[in-house]
Enzyme design. Sequence first.
Site, PDB file in Angstrom:
ATOM      1  N   CYS A   1      -5.775 -21.287  31.773  1.00 39.75           N
ATOM      2  CA  CYS A   1      -6.110 -21.652  30.398  1.00 39.75           C
ATOM      3  C   CYS A   1      -4.882 -21.493  29.496  1.00 39.75           C
ATOM      4  O   CYS A   1      -4.007 -20.673  29.750  1.00 39.75           O
ATOM      5  CB  CYS A   1      -7.248 -20.762  29.884  1.00 39.75           C
ATOM      6  SG  CYS A   1      -7.834 -21.241  28.237  1.00 39.75           S
TER       7      CYS A   1
ATOM      8  N   ASP B   1      -4.910 -20.233  26.671  1.00 40.38           N
ATOM      9  CA  ASP B   1      -5.103 -19.012  25.876  1.00 40.38           C
ATOM     10  C   ASP B   1      -3.846 -18.129  25.912  1.00 40.38           C
ATOM     11  O   ASP B   1      -3.335 -17.818  26.988  1.00 40.38           O
ATOM     12  CB  ASP B   1      -6.312 -18.243  26.440  1.00 40.38           C
ATOM     13  CG  ASP B   1      -6.763 -17.126  25.517  1.00 40.38           C
ATOM     14  OD1 ASP B   1      -5.942 -16.227  25.220  1.00 40.38           O
ATOM     15  OD2 ASP B   1      -7.930 -17.145  25.084  1.00 40.38           O
TER      16      ASP B   1
ATOM     17  N   ARG C   1      -3.383 -15.125  25.581  1.00 39.74           N
ATOM     18  CA  ARG C   1      -3.517 -13.796  26.183  1.00 39.74           C
ATOM     19  C   ARG C   1      -3.462 -13.815  27.704  1.00 39.74           C
ATOM     20  O   ARG C   1      -3.415 -12.768  28.341  1.00 39.74           O
ATOM     21  CB  ARG C   1      -4.852 -13.165  25.736  1.00 39.74           C
ATOM     22  CG  ARG C   1      -4.984 -13.019  24.241  1.00 39.74           C
ATOM     23  CD  ARG C   1      -6.418 -12.745  23.838  1.00 39.74           C
ATOM     24  NE  ARG C   1      -7.297 -13.875  24.158  1.00 39.74           N
ATOM     25  CZ  ARG C   1      -8.612 -13.895  23.920  1.00 39.74           C
ATOM     26  NH1 ARG C   1      -9.189 -12.846  23.374  1.00 39.74           N
ATOM     27  NH2 ARG C   1      -9.326 -14.956  24.233  1.00 39.74           N
TER      28      ARG C   1
ATOM     29  N   HIS D   1     -10.837 -17.224  32.568  1.00 41.99           N
ATOM     30  CA  HIS D   1     -10.869 -15.885  31.968  1.00 41.99           C
ATOM     31  C   HIS D   1     -12.121 -15.721  31.121  1.00 41.99           C
ATOM     32  O   HIS D   1     -12.593 -16.671  30.491  1.00 41.99           O
ATOM     33  CB  HIS D   1      -9.612 -15.633  31.119  1.00 41.99           C
ATOM     34  CG  HIS D   1      -9.536 -16.485  29.888  1.00 41.99           C
ATOM     35  ND1 HIS D   1      -9.830 -16.008  28.628  1.00 41.99           N
ATOM     36  CD2 HIS D   1      -9.222 -17.797  29.720  1.00 41.99           C
ATOM     37  CE1 HIS D   1      -9.679 -16.988  27.748  1.00 41.99           C
ATOM     38  NE2 HIS D   1      -9.317 -18.080  28.375  1.00 41.99           N
TER      39      HIS D   1
ATOM     40  N   CYS E   1     -13.351 -17.022  27.113  1.00 45.20           N
ATOM     41  CA  CYS E   1     -12.612 -18.283  26.969  1.00 45.20           C
ATOM     42  C   CYS E   1     -13.215 -19.093  25.815  1.00 45.20           C
ATOM     43  O   CYS E   1     -14.400 -19.447  25.836  1.00 45.20           O
ATOM     44  CB  CYS E   1     -12.676 -19.081  28.266  1.00 45.20           C
ATOM     45  SG  CYS E   1     -11.738 -20.623  28.185  1.00 45.20           S
TER      46      CYS E   1
HETATM   47 CO    CO Z   1      -9.578 -20.000  27.682  1.00 42.93          CO
END
Ligand code: CO
Length: 208
Positions: free
Chosen positions: A41, A43, A45, A97, A100
Amino acid sequence: MNVADVFNNNEKWIAEKLSIDPNYFTELSKGQSPEFLYIGCSDSRVTAEDLMGIQPGQAFVHRNVANLVNNVDLNVMTVLNYAVRHLKVSHIVVCGHYNCGGVKAAMQPADMGILNPWLRNIRDVYRIHKEELNAIEDEGARYNRLVELNVQEQCVNLLKTAAVQQAITERGITVHGWVFDIHTGKLIDLKIDFESILKDIKEIYNLY
Ligand code: CO
């Protein structure tokens, strides 16, 4: 953090690498032969190298919203074909994750404009696994399970491609479905039984 910090950090990073190995960048510039293709992803993090503890050169990386392997997305299909057919990676990882945002958005009845067709892929995952998901009463647990099933279905999408089918047959490449638990930092192997999935879908999706 500002932009000047980034360039200062880069200078420090160069010095650190060279202090360990003066030829580090000379070697790095010679070429790549990563063992992993990592699809994760976007993302901020969930960074591939950090959570796997790997260095530059070890993973070919593709990241998009909610780690989707859409068979008509030229971007992910290009990355996949290059990694499998040219770089000859041994492992393909789809890493989702918990928490998400993309998966969460796909659980809302809302018009999200240009995001609609992308998130539609996750709604399709929900539809395929509707019975199991609707039986989970707790919304948080249902959300977590959709994250896991989304990873599984993206792995199945990998198995539908000619490049992956050929690489499994010819050199035993392996596909892995993982989830990063953002609450603990733990990487979880979903241990998806791809052999039985492949047997199941081969009749329809066999290309090779
Ligand atoms: Co995500």
